[in-house]
Design an enzyme around this catalytic site. Structure first.
Site, PDB file in Angstrom:
ATOM      1  N   ASP A 510       0.856  -1.191   0.000  1.00  0.00           N
ATOM      2  CA  ASP A 510       0.000   0.000   0.000  1.00  0.00           C
ATOM      3  C   ASP A 510       0.892   1.242   0.000  1.00  0.00           C
ATOM      4  OD1 ASP A 510      -2.327   1.477   0.101  1.00  0.00           O
ATOM      5  OD2 ASP A 510      -2.716   1.116   2.221  1.00  0.00           O
ATOM      6  N   GLU A 513       2.680   4.920  -4.106  1.00  0.00           N
ATOM      7  CA  GLU A 513       2.642   5.815  -5.281  1.00  0.00           C
ATOM      8  C   GLU A 513       3.972   6.530  -5.561  1.00  0.00           C
ATOM      9  OE1 GLU A 513      -1.025   4.514  -4.083  1.00  0.00           O
ATOM     10  OE2 GLU A 513       0.250   5.752  -2.827  1.00  0.00           O
ATOM     11  N   ASP A 586      -9.030   3.952  -2.182  1.00  0.00           N
ATOM     12  CA  ASP A 586      -9.869   4.455  -1.085  1.00  0.00           C
ATOM     13  C   ASP A 586     -11.207   4.979  -1.588  1.00  0.00           C
ATOM     14  OD1 ASP A 586      -7.662   3.823   0.378  1.00  0.00           O
ATOM     15  OD2 ASP A 586      -7.052   5.872   0.792  1.00  0.00           O
TER      16      ASP A 586
END
Length: 913
Positions: A510, A513, A586
């Protein structure tokens, strides 16, 4: 996950329309358009052509600058063309994306054909595909069977900012050569393009702005798809009067829907489709990229003057696509199809096919930020058994660690992680835990200390370790672009290193990015430095890809190459399908987010990433019971099936919404497990034949215009059509059933309809509309266990749906569900089923595979049998035959065979007379 305060700041960035906080350089669009308007066109110097065995190279020159670019065109096996454009002699190497392409591509000889004066014609293979290169102005036409299907630079938007000597290093008096290179440099300095500021951040571009751009005109095409990830429609929209699509991986909490801003992942690849032809454009660039799309619809007639006579001429539709990237080179692959299936294969030849998942990962996953402790995990696990709901995987978020230090366990909450895993193992279930790319700055934390000692972190532009804020507080970020870092990171998953881990533990990447809470747009500064002295701006979109690659390799290594891993990633790039699964991040517990998840997943699917899903129920907020039920019903028919919620939401395990809603959720999940043989077979097809698991209707019905814009329903493989209910209190749903020669069967009622029509289907909260396509055979499990592991030896059933001609076909794939033996030792079964002239046949689809199975087909359901049979007999390969008891229902035209005992892996026939 991301802090809400940062999200609020992030949303204000919309004001400057697709620019990142570092202003101009992140938006090559305005600058390129401003300079392109000066009509500074390029011409190709075709007398400079140097033909090789597999490519042709030539110079391209921009008249004002007189500085040559080097272009290279090559043909690649499978009807693919590659065009590369770079500076002929750059000041220093420009970034070319590594590690995405599967291997050294097999090139094909390009032969030179006669062409007009001032042009070069290159033919590939048999000569039905040609590249027409025009010299002045420079243009490339892709010609198929004498029809121009794509033109490159026909709008003159080729743009290439060349690397330059820093202003401070330039002599006061420029020599003649400097002057020729430097025609726009003063303007660039005035615009602040060499040094830009946003709040407290300063981005210094050592060699000036280096953006690139190129246009592609697609002739006859109006329907484009791809370039994830955006919370947008499946069909790409015209951007003439709106923002461009942005490809820039960002951590966006509760992302806005119907928006072209980039979110967690980027695949710079789009598909264009029209009647009779599908094309693909793969723009291999990992820097921030903008894509503009302008569609010119067909005009029936226009007047053209030919001498004194005005002639009527039909003008076809055309879509122009303008790609612009912040840096790197132009490296683009043209996938010429001609069918959707061909384009899928061409793209997977370049970037790899979907990894074959372990079977357990196709079951249901239960996640929350965060399950509190071992007792909580035990109670939730027991809850599934108590309420007779199957599930396969328990997930733990960041709170399971010691102070957000990955590869550790909170000693108070999880004092005995092996005991907890042994509990799950006893139920044949698995555990997934999180491992993010940021590492807490703590000299006493061994992962940090060892990485720092070996120089394994991304550096800041001053040469020190880059530090930013994420979940642990001050953090450094592993430089996964460095092969040594990836190798070391992979080693951390070894059982001897990752204390408390076992072979049932799998991984979730997670925040990759990468997410940096106080960074520009909550990500890493673009002038941070990676391995090879590359700036972050060059490779931002591929960072998460590299973490998933390293994680996947680590899980394979810990089993000594024997076991298939499961790795979920939030950030991704082209080729991420080789390493596992992706989800949509999300999302919010709103009906609109349920609805948008369908086109988002379809877009991922057609761009190579079949193993994808959306958090069931919505990550953020508290879903009402009806929404939660509808989301479970939708998720059960989507490739990755996980319930997940953020920490400040109410608990929402499936049994917490009353008995009736528990029953509905149970039924949805159980239907997922019933279809596991079909799911697994579809993933095998994705793995070996590049066919998406979840498919938009246009893929299965490429010659039916009505399907091209449908995004509220989809196909699972070629057999099932699914229409999730995405509106509250719905009592009827309009379902489009494609195919004028098709027949469709309701999977619950067995009612049937002819295709090429829209049907109003009454719905209750009990189920969503699912139809089986006539002419298909779907394998199922007739007995559901508490997890996939308990269903290994349970019997099978076949759902046979007859076509209008009374025939059907289907496939079935089986292996051990967890190892690589299917690959290395050919330990698998691949069977095909066919029903024709009243005979259902089970035969071998791949003679290379051998896998013993004791499983039997105990039930066969035939839909669409128009008359009651007089007898049914089963015939084995040895010639023996035995009568079969059957039930025929005239009102639904269904034949049901039960109490069969036909081995799934053996040849046999069932004759219906």
């Amino acid at each position: 996950m991301v802090q809400k305060s940062n999200t609020m700041k992030r949303n204000t960035l919309k004001s400057y329309s697709h620019s990142c906080p570092l202003s101009h350089h992140c938006t090559p669009s305005p600058r390129q358009k401003q300079l392109l308007s000066k009509k500074s066109t390029y011409r190709a110097l075709l007398d400079s052509v140097t033909p090789g065995e597999d490519s042709a190279r030539f110079q391209i020159i921009n008249e004002p600058a007189k500085v040559p670019l080097l272009a290279e065109v090559c043909g690649i096996e499978g009807n693919i063309f590659r065009l590369k454009i770079n500076e002929e002699i750059p000041l220093k190497p420009r970034y070319e994306v590594p590690d995405v392409l599967t291997s050294k591509l097999t090139t094909v000889r390009l032969t030179s054909c006669p062409g007009d004066t001032g042009s070069l014609v290159l033919a590939s293979g048999k000569g039905d595909l040609k590249c027409h290169i025009t010299a002045n102005p420079f243009k490339v036409d892709l010609v198929s069977e004498e029809e121009v299907v794509m033109s490159i630079n026909s709008l003159g938007q080729l743009y290439f900012e060349q690397l330059q000597i820093p202003p401070k290093q330039r002599a006061t008096k420029k020599n003649e050569e400097d002057a020729s290179i430097d025609t726009t440099q003063e303007n660039q300095e005035e615009l602040g393009l060499w040094e830009e500021k946003f709040e407290n951040f300063v981005d210094v571009k050592v060699n000036g702005p280096a953006s690139i751009g190129l246009d592609f005109s697609l002739h006859g095409f109006e329907h484009l798809y791809g370039i994830p990830q955006h919370a947008e429609s499946h069909q790409l929209k015209n951007t003439s009067d709106s923002d461009a699509y942005r490809l820039y991986n960002l951590d966006v909490y509760g992302y806005k829907i119907h928006d072209k801003m980039g979110i967690y992942g980027s695949v710079p690849y789009l598909l264009a489709h029209k009647l009779g032809r599908t094309l693909g454009i793969f723009w291999l660039n990992a820097s921030e990229t903008l894509v503009e799309i302008k569609t010119e619809p067909a005009v029936k007639y226009t007047l053209t003057q030919t001498g004194p006579v005005a002639a009527k001429q039909k003008v076809g539709s055309r879509t122009d696509v303008h790609w612009m990237s912040e840096s790197g080179i132009i490296d683009v692959f043209l996938l010429t199809g001609p069918t959707p299936s061909d384009v899928f294969k061409q793209y997977s030849y370049l970037t790899g096919t979907q990894a074959m998942p372990p079977l357990f990962s196709l079951g249901y996953h239960q996640c929350r930020w965060n399950y509190e402790d071992e007792q909580d995990v035990k109670a939730v696990d027991a809850g599934f058994d108590e309420h007779d709901i199957p599930y396969d995987v328990m997930w733990l978020d960041i709170e399971h660690t010691e102070g957000k230090r990955y590869f550790t366990w909170d000693k108070k909450r999880f004092p005995n992680p092996k005991r907890m895993q042994d509990l799950l193992r006893s139920k044949k279930r698995k555990l997934v835990v999180i491992s993010d790319p940021h590492v807490k700055v703590d000299p006493n934390y061994s992962v940090y200390a060892k990485a720092k000692e070996q120089g394994f972190f991304v550096r800041n532009h001053e040469g020190g370790d880059f530090e930013g804020v994420c979940w642990p507080g001050l953090s450094s970020y592993l430089d996964f672009t460095n092969p040594k870092v990836r190798k070391w990171y992979s080693s951390l998953f070894a059982f001897s290193v990752y204390q408390g881990s076992t072979d049932i533990l799998h991984i979730w990447n997670d925040m990759n990015e990468p997410s940096v809470f106080k960074g520009p747009e909550q990500t890493m500064q673009k002038n941070a430095i990676h391995h090879g002295n590359w700036e972050h701006r060059e490779l931002h979109n591929i960072y998460g890809f590299y973490q998933q690659m390293a994680t996947t390799e680590g899980l394979i290594q810990r089993s000594k190459g024997k076991e298939r891993p499961f790795v979920l990633t939030r950030s991704f790039f082209a080729g991420s399908q080789k390493y596992g699964a992706v989800w949509t991040g999300d999302n919010t517990a709103e009906w609109s987010h349920l609805k948008i998840s369908i086109p988002m997943l379809l877009t991922l699917s057609v761009t190579g990433i079949s193993f994808c899903g959306a958090d069931v129920g919505g990550f953020i907020g508290d879903p009402e019971a009806e929404l939660l039920v509808r989301w479970y019903q939708a998720g059960a028919y989507q490739p990755f099936f996980r319930g997940h919620a953020t920490m400040n939401t109410k608990r929402r395990e499936p049994w917490l919404f009353g008995e009736e809603h528990t029953r509905l959720i149970r039924e949805a999940i159980r239907e997922r497990y019933t279809l596991l043989p079909y799911w697994y077979s579809l993933f095998y097809s994705a793995h070996v034949a590049s066919q998406p698991v979840m498919r938009p209707l246009w893929v299965e019905f490429p010659n039916e215009l009505e399907t091209f814009s449908v995004e509220d329903e989809y196909m699972l493989g070629g057999a099932l059509l699914v229409h999730p209910v995405t509106e509250p209190k719905a009592t009827v749903v309009d379902v489009f059933l494609p195919g004028s020669s098709e027949i469709w069967y309701d999977s619950k009622t067995f009612a049937h309809w002819k295709g090429a029509c829209t049907v109003k289907i009454p719905v209750t909260l009990d189920a969503i509309p699912v139809f089986q396509r006539g002419g298909s055979v779907v394998p199922i499990k007739t007995t559901i266990g508490r997890s996939t592991g308990f269903m290994t030896n349970s019997p099978y059933g076949l759902r046979v749906a007859l076509s209008t001609k009374g025939s059907a076909m289907g496939e079935f794939y089986l292996d051990d569900g967890h190892s690589f033996q299917y690959l290395h030792q050919k330990q698998f079964l691949h069977r095909k089923f066919s029903f024709s002239s009243g005979v259902l046949t089970n035969s071998c689809a791949d003679e290379r595979g051998h896998y013993p199975s004791k499983c039997v087909v105990e039930q066969i359901l035939v839909l669409g049998l128009k008359k009651q049979p007089s007898s049914v007999t089963a015939h084995s390969a040895d010639g023996s035959a035995q009568p079969v008891a059957f039930t025929y229902h005239a009102t639904t035209s269904t034949l049901k065979l039960e109490t069969l005992s036909l081995n799934i892996g053996a040849d046999w026939k069932v004759r219906v007379q």
